[in-house]
Design an enzyme around this catalytic site. Structure first.
Site, PDB file in Angstrom:
ATOM      1  NE  ARG A  21      -3.559  -2.443   2.357  1.00  0.00           N
ATOM      2  CZ  ARG A  21      -4.250  -2.869   3.370  1.00  0.00           C
ATOM      3  NH1 ARG A  21      -4.296  -2.161   4.483  1.00  0.00           N
ATOM      4  NH2 ARG A  21      -4.907  -4.001   3.295  1.00  0.00           N
ATOM      5  CB  CYS A  22       4.227   1.661  -0.678  1.00  0.00           C
ATOM      6  SG  CYS A  22       5.642   2.742  -0.843  1.00  0.00           S
ATOM      7  N   GLY A  23       3.251   4.209  -2.321  1.00  0.00           N
ATOM      8  CA  GLY A  23       3.336   4.907  -3.601  1.00  0.00           C
ATOM      9  C   GLY A  23       4.283   4.241  -4.582  1.00  0.00           C
ATOM     10  CG  PHE A  24       8.072   3.933  -4.218  1.00  0.00           C
ATOM     11  CD1 PHE A  24       8.641   4.540  -5.323  1.00  0.00           C
ATOM     12  CD2 PHE A  24       8.085   4.608  -3.006  1.00  0.00           C
ATOM     13  CE1 PHE A  24       9.218   5.803  -5.225  1.00  0.00           C
ATOM     14  CE2 PHE A  24       8.657   5.861  -2.895  1.00  0.00           C
ATOM     15  CZ  PHE A  24       9.227   6.461  -4.008  1.00  0.00           C
ATOM     16  CB  THR A  25       2.598  -0.814  -4.250  1.00  0.00           C
ATOM     17  OG1 THR A  25       2.756  -0.496  -2.870  1.00  0.00           O
ATOM     18  CG2 THR A  25       2.115  -2.246  -4.377  1.00  0.00           C
TER      19      THR A  25
END
Length: 187
Positions: free
Chosen positions: A34-38
């Site tokens: 659930r990350c901006g880099f997922t």
């Protein structure tokens, strides 16, 4: 010393020695769903598919230490990775990658290659850098610890850490470095 002295718990609950990857080029990544880099899961999978038959493997280590961005249980993490991103590279159970309780592998990795900063031109940097400065300035106090999800360590076929890539390096931008190391691998 090399990564081969370490082991970690695989998603199936069994302890797995990293010595099993001896002779391969390895990319170790701390991940979060659930990350901006997922979105990097997709490109990591593309790299894995492109080079796995040439002696390359990616090892994913989900981590929930960065703003609770991997809160799910291990079985759900693995299912989400397969269904949403087609991940077929090995995943390990949730791992602490910094601070108290850090897994010895990540203590070793982060001390082998130091933090050299984020790519300030990466689109997600506009969110990440202010977030770290405002909410987690303690993450930036040293020059070695892992600063965020999707920090990547490239390991040669002898188990030595060759390069560290921060979250703001997209996986496809590492392809030249991977190919250079694979040139010395015998499959």
């Amino acid at each position: 010393m090399s990564i081969y002295q370490f082991s970690a718990v695989a998603m199936n609950g069994r302890e797995k020695s990293l010595d099993e990857y001896s002779g391969k080029v390895v990319l170790i990544v701390n991940t979060a769903g659930r990350c901006g880099f997922t979105y990097q899961y997709s490109d990591l999978q593309k790299l894995y598919e492109r080079y796995k038959d040439k002696g390359f493997v990616i090892l994913g280590f989900p981590c929930n230490q960065f703003d609770n961005q991997e809160p799910d249980e291990n079985d759900k993490i693995q299912t989400n990775c397969m269904l949403n991103y087609g991940v077929s590279f090995p995943l390990f159970q949730k791992t602490r990658v910094r601070d108290t309780g850090i897994h010895p592998l990540f203590k070793y990795l982060s001390h082998q290659k130091k933090f050299e900063g984020f790519n300030k031109f990466h689109p997600v940097s506009k969110i990440l850098i202010p977030l770290l400065n405002d909410k987690h300035p303690e993450y930036l106090l040293d020059d070695h610890s892992i600063k965020w999800n999707f920090t990547k360590f490239l390991i040669d076929s002898e188990g030595e850490v060759i390069k560290r890539f921060e979250s703001t390096t997209d996986p496809i931008d590492m392809e030249h470095d991977i190919e250079a190391l694979l040139a010395d691998v015998r499959v």
